[in-house]
Design a protein around this motif. Structure first.
Motif, PDB file in Angstrom:
ATOM      1  N   ASP A 144       6.559  -5.497  -3.401  1.00 41.20           N
ATOM      2  CA  ASP A 144       6.092  -4.166  -3.792  1.00 41.20           C
ATOM      3  C   ASP A 144       6.914  -3.576  -4.927  1.00 41.20           C
ATOM      4  N   LEU A 145       8.078  -4.122  -5.219  1.00 41.91           N
ATOM      5  CA  LEU A 145       8.875  -3.637  -6.351  1.00 41.91           C
ATOM      6  C   LEU A 145       8.132  -3.842  -7.665  1.00 41.91           C
TER       7      LEU A 145
ATOM      8  N   ALA B 291       6.807   5.240  -4.418  1.00 48.23           N
ATOM      9  CA  ALA B 291       7.143   4.239  -3.399  1.00 48.23           C
ATOM     10  C   ALA B 291       6.067   4.182  -2.322  1.00 48.23           C
TER      11      ALA B 291
ATOM     12  N   LEU C   7      12.704   0.220  -0.744  1.00 45.24           N
ATOM     13  CA  LEU C   7      11.777   0.606  -1.807  1.00 45.24           C
ATOM     14  C   LEU C   7      11.875   2.101  -2.106  1.00 45.24           C
TER      15      LEU C   7
ATOM     16  N   SER D 297      13.396   3.682  -5.580  1.00 46.84           N
ATOM     17  CA  SER D 297      12.495   4.480  -6.401  1.00 46.84           C
ATOM     18  C   SER D 297      13.081   5.857  -6.701  1.00 46.84           C
TER      19      SER D 297
ATOM     20  N   SER E 186      17.990  -1.686  -6.996  1.00 42.85           N
ATOM     21  CA  SER E 186      17.336  -2.426  -5.906  1.00 42.85           C
ATOM     22  C   SER E 186      18.169  -3.638  -5.488  1.00 42.85           C
TER      23      SER E 186
END
Length: 461
Positions: A75-76, A136, A158, A162, A215
């Motif tokens: 999802d990044l 996010a 996440l 973000s 991250s």
């Protein structure tokens, strides 16, 4: 109306005045009327610099996509376009607001300048915190469509990545924009021409770099269960402080109350571009998506932000909110009037459109020097890409003209309500057209290879 230059020429015969001529040059708050050449000279260098920075961002993205955190937390990648798109939602909007304030003389007074700067910086911190969290959440929702279960640790990573990325990038770029606008004002350069592309140029590179580093840091400390929730709660707790500082300025208060819809909708639009990126970046036929996505999205966003900022400044100087000038009465103007008339906004649209192909060719050549044929190995793709860039910018420049008129007619400030939508659409259009270019090029290559195989099979033994 402000007249900054008055030229008088008197004609005498002997000692008697026989006639005179008078020429008035209107220069609103010190900004002289601009020619095609002036606009080109002021715009081309920031655009080229922004393109180089976006190219660097693409190369960074091409590298970090293989980092463990990006491989494990897919999802990044969905998060990249909306976070990078914050430059359109926050920094470029800030640059446009400050450029208008500079051109209308609102920051000439030192006390007023301090109030405008502090309230604007506080505003973008509030917006960065909220939009960072929402980005996010949007990435998680889009990613959850293709998954059955959600990992809580990845959700926390996440969200923390973000929010922290949005905060750091907004602060750094906000301070930079203030310095650029004030410096341009003192040098007599129109900040509308240089502030927004510089915001975009450094925005992509800085945001992507911060996201990768932050991250990765959280990924290395994923065993600490309290780190990521504490980061999120800390930034949420600071939000009331930023709100109190932002309330120093009445226009900022209005943005705090009514300016959320554009940036949230723009973030959602950019998230769909992120979904396209995350679904294509790892496939062989889309090799190069990581490098070219920041460039095509950034160039389109830069050019349309410049045009939007210029039209907004024009309306602030020549009209009142809710009242359109006579030559801008139509909400849906003829496209020819957007690009082919002698009006100043049409002239600037032509300048920006003319920069698309040369700019992309320069970036292509530099990428070829850096990456070789590992990314670019098809002349067909180059042609398709240039065509996609022209289509993207043409659509965005026309939509800028339409949206600014509609927004101004509703007595809303285009600086705050148009740039987020247009840069978000630029991200979605750019990512979609780029994916289409890669797919079309791959399809043509496949057909050519099949044709060669069939010729060999049907030939003599």
């Amino acid at each position: 109306m402000v007249v900054t230059q008055l030229n008088l020429e008197f004609c005498f015969r002997g000692k008697k005045l026989r006639g005179f001529s008078c020429e008035l040059t209107r220069s609103p708050r010190g900004v002289l009327p601009e020619s095609f050449f002036t606009i080109m000279c002021q715009v081309v260098v920031p655009i080229l610099l922004s393109g180089l920075c976006m190219m660097a961002a693409g190369l960074v993205m091409n590298t970090v996509q293989h980092w463990p955190v990006f491989v494990e937390v897919k999802d990044l990648l969905t998060l990249v376009p909306p976070l990078v798109g914050l430059k359109g939602n926050l920094e470029m909007t800030l640059a446009s607001r400050l450029s208008t304030a500079a051109n209308t003389g609102q920051i000439d007074d030192p006390q007023e300048q301090h109030r405008v700067i502090s309230s604007n910086l506080a505003l973008i911190q509030v917006q960065a915190t909220v939009v960072g969290l929402l980005a996010a959440v949007a990435a998680l929702l889009l990613g959850a469509v293709s998954r059955e279960e959600v990992d809580v640790a990845k959700v926390e990573l996440l969200c923390a990545s973000s929010v922290l990325t949005a905060f750091l990038a907004a602060f750094a770029l906000g301070v930079l924009m203030i310095c650029i606008v004030i410096g341009a004002r003192k040098l007599g350069v129109n900040p509308d021409n240089i502030a927004t592309p510089i915001a975009a140029s450094l925005g992509d590179l800085i945001t992507l770099s911060i996201l990768a580093l932050v991250s990765s840091f959280f990924y290395r400390h994923k065993d600490n269960r309290y780190l990521t929730p504490l980061v999120c709660l800390s930034f949420v707790a600071l939000t009331p402080v930023w709100v109190l500082i932002a309330k120093q300025s009445p226009p900022i208060v209005k943005i705090l109350k009514f300016g959320w819809f554009p940036i949230i909708l723009a973030m959602v639009i950019s998230s769909f571009g992120g979904l396209i990126l995350s679904k294509t970046i790892s496939k062989q036929q889309y090799k190069g998506m990581a490098v070219f996505t920041p460039i095509i999205c950034g160039v389109g966003g830069n050019l349309v932000a410049i045009q939007t900022s210029r039209i907004s400044t024009y309306l602030h100087m020549w009209s009142a909110p809710g009242v359109l000038p006579l030559q801008m009465k139509k909400f849906w103007p003829n496209p020819c009037s957007t690009f082919c008339t002698s009006e100043i906004n049409s002239m600037s649209a032509r300048v920006l459109l003319l920069l698309v192909v040369p700019g992309h060719l320069i970036f292509f050549y530099i990428i070829y020097l850096v990456q070789g044929q590992s990314v670019i190995n098809s002349q067909t793709f180059v042609v398709l890409y240039l065509l996609a860039g022209l289509i993207q910018v043409t659509i965005l420049l026309y939509l800028a003209e339409v949206m600014v008129r509609l927004t101004w007619h509703q007595a809303l400030d285009p600086d705050n309500h148009c740039i987020p939508y247009l840069t978000g659409l630029g991200d979605l259009l750019g990512t979609s057209l780029l994916a289409l270019c890669f797919f079309t090029d791959w399809l043509l290559k496949s057909k050519a290879e099949l044709g060669d195989i069939s010729e060999l099979a049907s030939g003599p033994p």
